[in-house]
Design a protein around this motif. Sequence first.
Motif, PDB file in Angstrom:
ATOM      1  N   GLN A  24       0.938  -1.038   0.051  1.00  0.00           N
ATOM      2  CA  GLN A  24       0.001   0.088   0.001  1.00  0.00           C
ATOM      3  C   GLN A  24       0.919   1.224  -0.089  1.00  0.00           C
ATOM      4  O   GLN A  24       1.771   1.410   0.837  1.00  0.00           O
ATOM      5  N   PHE A  25       0.567   2.384  -0.814  1.00  0.00           N
ATOM      6  CA  PHE A  25       1.465   3.526  -0.819  1.00  0.00           C
ATOM      7  C   PHE A  25       0.052   4.805  -0.619  1.00  0.00           C
ATOM      8  O   PHE A  25      -1.208   4.647  -1.140  1.00  0.00           O
ATOM      9  N   GLY A  26       0.433   5.448   0.586  1.00  0.00           N
ATOM     10  CA  GLY A  26      -0.621   6.766   0.554  1.00  0.00           C
ATOM     11  C   GLY A  26       0.268   8.109   0.508  1.00  0.00           C
ATOM     12  O   GLY A  26       1.645   7.993   1.214  1.00  0.00           O
ATOM     13  N   CYS A  27      -0.416   9.114   0.046  1.00  0.00           N
ATOM     14  CA  CYS A  27       0.533  10.116  -0.022  1.00  0.00           C
ATOM     15  C   CYS A  27      -0.623  11.386   0.087  1.00  0.00           C
ATOM     16  O   CYS A  27      -1.635  11.621  -0.457  1.00  0.00           O
ATOM     17  N   VAL A  28      -0.174  12.494   0.977  1.00  0.00           N
ATOM     18  CA  VAL A  28      -1.054  13.660   1.079  1.00  0.00           C
ATOM     19  C   VAL A  28      -0.310  14.743   0.968  1.00  0.00           C
ATOM     20  O   VAL A  28       0.965  14.857   1.438  1.00  0.00           O
ATOM     21  N   LEU A  29      -0.795  15.670  -0.033  1.00  0.00           N
ATOM     22  CA  LEU A  29       0.176  17.006  -0.457  1.00  0.00           C
ATOM     23  C   LEU A  29      -0.498  18.213   0.396  1.00  0.00           C
ATOM     24  O   LEU A  29      -1.614  18.242   0.378  1.00  0.00           O
ATOM     25  N   ILE A  30       0.790  18.815   0.683  1.00  0.00           N
ATOM     26  CA  ILE A  30       0.567  19.921   1.600  1.00  0.00           C
ATOM     27  C   ILE A  30       1.161  21.077   1.117  1.00  0.00           C
ATOM     28  O   ILE A  30       2.456  21.261   0.582  1.00  0.00           O
ATOM     29  N   GLN A  31       0.754  22.308   0.727  1.00  0.00           N
ATOM     30  CA  GLN A  31       1.203  23.736   0.735  1.00  0.00           C
ATOM     31  C   GLN A  31       0.368  24.857   1.618  1.00  0.00           C
ATOM     32  O   GLN A  31      -0.575  24.890   1.642  1.00  0.00           O
ATOM     33  N   GLU A  32       1.372  25.435   1.887  1.00  0.00           N
ATOM     34  CA  GLU A  32       0.955  26.802   2.654  1.00  0.00           C
ATOM     35  C   GLU A  32      -0.020  26.247   3.732  1.00  0.00           C
ATOM     36  O   GLU A  32      -1.037  27.012   4.033  1.00  0.00           O
ATOM     37  N   GLY A  33       0.147  25.210   4.609  1.00  0.00           N
ATOM     38  CA  GLY A  33      -0.714  24.891   5.514  1.00  0.00           C
ATOM     39  C   GLY A  33      -2.029  24.354   4.990  1.00  0.00           C
ATOM     40  O   GLY A  33      -2.750  24.199   6.155  1.00  0.00           O
ATOM     41  N   GLU A  34      -2.259  23.843   3.887  1.00  0.00           N
ATOM     42  CA  GLU A  34      -3.371  23.493   3.399  1.00  0.00           C
ATOM     43  C   GLU A  34      -3.034  22.129   2.707  1.00  0.00           C
ATOM     44  O   GLU A  34      -2.077  22.046   1.971  1.00  0.00           O
ATOM     45  N   ILE A  35      -4.197  21.052   2.990  1.00  0.00           N
ATOM     46  CA  ILE A  35      -3.993  19.902   2.177  1.00  0.00           C
ATOM     47  C   ILE A  35      -4.404  20.326   0.658  1.00  0.00           C
ATOM     48  O   ILE A  35      -5.719  20.604   0.317  1.00  0.00           O
ATOM     49  N   VAL A  36      -3.639  20.022  -0.006  1.00  0.00           N
ATOM     50  CA  VAL A  36      -4.060  20.263  -1.749  1.00  0.00           C
ATOM     51  C   VAL A  36      -4.055  19.042  -2.760  1.00  0.00           C
ATOM     52  O   VAL A  36      -4.543  19.033  -4.039  1.00  0.00           O
ATOM     53  N   GLY A  37      -4.090  18.025  -2.136  1.00  0.00           N
ATOM     54  CA  GLY A  37      -4.068  16.712  -2.869  1.00  0.00           C
ATOM     55  C   GLY A  37      -3.706  15.556  -2.296  1.00  0.00           C
ATOM     56  O   GLY A  37      -3.149  15.346  -1.090  1.00  0.00           O
ATOM     57  N   ARG A  38      -4.284  14.409  -2.714  1.00  0.00           N
ATOM     58  CA  ARG A  38      -4.300  13.089  -2.140  1.00  0.00           C
ATOM     59  C   ARG A  38      -3.841  12.131  -3.239  1.00  0.00           C
ATOM     60  O   ARG A  38      -4.469  12.047  -4.323  1.00  0.00           O
ATOM     61  N   PHE A  39      -3.173  10.977  -3.067  1.00  0.00           N
ATOM     62  CA  PHE A  39      -3.125   9.800  -3.819  1.00  0.00           C
ATOM     63  C   PHE A  39      -2.603   8.566  -3.075  1.00  0.00           C
ATOM     64  O   PHE A  39      -2.054   8.671  -2.062  1.00  0.00           O
ATOM     65  N   ALA A  40      -3.464   7.622  -3.319  1.00  0.00           N
ATOM     66  CA  ALA A  40      -3.407   6.268  -2.538  1.00  0.00           C
ATOM     67  C   ALA A  40      -3.565   4.883  -3.510  1.00  0.00           C
ATOM     68  O   ALA A  40      -4.582   5.269  -4.302  1.00  0.00           O
ATOM     69  N   THR A  41      -2.992   4.074  -3.252  1.00  0.00           N
ATOM     70  CA  THR A  41      -3.258   2.900  -4.132  1.00  0.00           C
ATOM     71  C   THR A  41      -2.786   1.370  -3.211  1.00  0.00           C
ATOM     72  O   THR A  41      -1.753   1.760  -2.517  1.00  0.00           O
ATOM     73  N   ASP A  42      -3.687   0.508  -3.688  1.00  0.00           N
ATOM     74  CA  ASP A  42      -3.151  -0.763  -3.071  1.00  0.00           C
ATOM     75  C   ASP A  42      -1.993  -1.203  -4.212  1.00  0.00           C
ATOM     76  O   ASP A  42      -2.173  -0.711  -5.388  1.00  0.00           O
ATOM     77  N   ILE A  43      -1.244  -2.195  -3.928  1.00  0.00           N
ATOM     78  CA  ILE A  43      -0.202  -2.690  -4.649  1.00  0.00           C
ATOM     79  C   ILE A  43      -0.046  -4.192  -4.650  1.00  0.00           C
ATOM     80  O   ILE A  43      -0.190  -4.700  -3.424  1.00  0.00           O
ATOM     81  N   ASN A  44      -0.129  -5.054  -5.604  1.00  0.00           N
ATOM     82  CA  ASN A  44       0.282  -6.542  -5.333  1.00  0.00           C
ATOM     83  C   ASN A  44       1.760  -6.508  -5.060  1.00  0.00           C
ATOM     84  O   ASN A  44       2.569  -6.310  -5.916  1.00  0.00           O
ATOM     85  N   PRO A  45       1.895  -7.114  -3.899  1.00  0.00           N
ATOM     86  CA  PRO A  45       3.565  -7.111  -3.624  1.00  0.00           C
ATOM     87  C   PRO A  45       4.048  -8.560  -4.307  1.00  0.00           C
ATOM     88  O   PRO A  45       5.050  -8.786  -4.094  1.00  0.00           O
TER      89      PRO A  45
END
Length: 905
Positions: A24-45
């Motif tokens: 699993q990979f999860g990512c939250v993007l932040i700019q100037e104190g605000e959440i501006v984007g998200r990306f998450a995915t399951d991954i076959n290991p």
Amino acid sequence: MKTTYAVVDLETTGTNPKEDRIFQFGCVLIQEGEIVGRFATDINPDRPISKQIQHLTQVDNRKVKHAPYFEDVAETIYQLLSDTVFVAHNIHFDYRFLSAELMRCGLPELTLNGIDTVELAQIFLPTEVSFRLGDLAESLAFTHDMPHQADSDAEVTAKLFLTIEEKMRQLPLITMEKITECARHLSMQTNLFIESIYREMRESLRPLPDHLQVVEQLALVKPEYRLYESPSYTRTYPSSKEEKAQWFKEQLGYRKSQQLLMDQVFAHFSAQTSDKNCFIEAETGSGKTVGYLFPSSFLATAKNPLIISTASILLQHQLLQRDILQLNQISPYPLQAVVVKSHKHYLDLERFQKTLGKQTEMKQYALFQMMILVWLTQTTTGDLDELNLLRLDHLFFTQVTHLGVDFISSQSAFYNWDFLRRLYAKMHQSNLIIVNHAFLAHESKRDQPILPKSPYLLIDEAHHLPAALERVATVAFNSQQLNQVVQGLKESKWPQQNDPQVALFFRLLDQLDETSLQLSEYFYELKPVQTVEWIVEDATRDSLPIVVERTIQRVQQTFRDMLTLIAQFEEVLLQEMPEYAGEKAELFAQVKQQQQAFQHFFYTNGLSHLRRIVYTKHIRNMYFETIDLNATDITTKSFYARYQRIAYLGATLTTQDRPNYLPEQLGLATPVLRLPTEFDYAKQARLFTVVARPTSDPTQRLIEQLRTLFQHYSESILVLFTSHEQLQAVYQALHFEFLQAGREILAQGIGGSRQKLLKRFSQSNQSILFGADSFWEGVDLPGNQLHLLVVTKLPFENPKRPLVQAKYAYLESLGKNAFQAEALPKAVMKLRQGFGRLIRSTSDKGMMVVLDSRLLTASYGADFIRSLPRELPAVNGTIQEAVVAIEDFFATNQEKNASESKNLL
């Protein structure tokens, strides 16, 4: 250009990037104190996820079977992270693992700047109990629906990062400046992030908050001096039930036994009884604390305060932060309370400030410095226990803890800000002073007592007092501790460093260090390496080899010469280097303590004094202890005479056959008053004793019995052991088996502190907790969290332990039966304490299963059963019959509860 922070979390099949894979990979993007984007995915290991990790993450192999492989998403992840600052909770794992996976797929390794939110949390949230992500989320009230799943963990880490950034910006500029100076050893570029916030704050200055003041470049909370106000009208204690009920109303529960306790405490403290001492046994859940606080509030004043001694620091704070707050909601005379501990628990501002002027290469040292800088903007007490650290034995704390008020210079800029001076001032303006048993016991060893004289001393959890008195009276000579003192003295500053007296002192230090180590080596050779402890009898001491005797004499003479020089140095230091006098005095005091411990061990005889050598892995760690078996006699303690009336309270002060057991231990003849129970044990509880044939392998049988119970009872279970070795063996045999079945076994000594284990246990409705020692009591779990208690063995002390054997021999020499006088009553009381974990309110239901047939077959088994509630139904049978009895008991109660609920409707 705006900085983008990429807050990342990974879930992996293991910790080795060469063998394991991301699922699993999860990512939250932040700019100037605000959440501006998200990306998450399951991954076959492309490999199985272990049962253990499935249990942790709630992600199974089916969920990721049709997910893309990492090769399919590697380029997307790499582009997503480009030109960002990488943020993670414990960054070293996520950053390195992800970089290795990207390189495996033919992409460049990561070269991003990185920030670790674990270290940021340690610095800017210094009073948190735990820095695990889930614990921080709970403490900060973040929504965390799916712990240990990458998207949820990344979201929570992002919230944590933003929360910390906001807290940083709210700090005084001077605090951020000092933190920036200390931050160079932090992980990756965490220090650059701190520096960037500091620069922004410097460009947009905020006024210092009103509650803070800068003293010598430290931002501190302004002290509040609250004077005690005594009511001008006469205090009239409500003697009748109706009068008390008017005060209690609906804010606190009111119980009959509680009323009896109130009246007894008031009668005793108001001198309506003739005896100085009063013993009251009130069972757990009877409202004992409010039961003694309420009547005390009608008597205690700042001139005549109530002194409460309890078993631990944890209970001290529980009294202050919970029980007294509740009491003050109903009492017409509020209690103004203060917790008092020894000076070593408090920060010395002068000493701390000196550390900031030193360059350190130790990362942990710098982390502590930064943590303290933030904490100083919050604390009003300077009590280091607020930091919730498990230990304070790091070099840093030896350099910043308080040395005592005698070593505070009136010329110091921190004189009026000193935490210990403020504590003592507050103590004299309080009508309730809370200490623990160890502090109370040390009062008899202090040249000047800290606690005031008073008519009122109340000892709560009084069954712990004898052990505390014995521990404080035990003195230990230890060559490792002595070596640390020697090094401290040699490295510290001295007036006239070339003075012949100082040179002589240094030679004596080396000689003492060398001879004390020789002494440890001699005794190590006299006893087999397998020995853990050795009781040295008088005959052994008197027949030591001549080479050992001469070494003992050399150590003794070296101590004498050093003490002569110390007396001279103390006078010179006060005159020529007063700023170092306190630090030296602490080291000198430790030399004196070691000398006294040495003197006790090698030159004190007597039946009541036991010499014990405790062996560890290193020779320098050998402890030469002298234990005073008469130390539990409270009438010999100097503090005893300072209090006109003493009340002793607890849930287990007696056994059925030894109703005055605790008073006898304390050298008193006062009978114990046992308050009646308010629980309906016939309906609320069961005792089941498992009968089994003798076996040559009791641990294997225990494993099979517990396996049977765990397989058939799916709710939470507390299992109490008497042996850490057996606990470990059973855990190793069962934990993986049940983890694969989705059920976690928590075990003392594995996976965290007692508090953390209890917290994790309480958060699950099907956990199994293995505990020994301290888990037999003080485990405060609501009735809906614990229904089944398993006792693996009757809790006798190990009679093969040399110390236990020596204590029994001493009792026999006094004409007492050691088993009846000591072994049996202690075990009976411990079983009662264990049972007390189950029923703590009138709505609780619980069963105690004892896996020790001796409860039925041994002649002393009846002593145990008689000390349990008389109405408690007792059943016995095989382990299979126990399973049926458990199902029937809880099924009956569930049906009854359902019926009652239906009737209410």
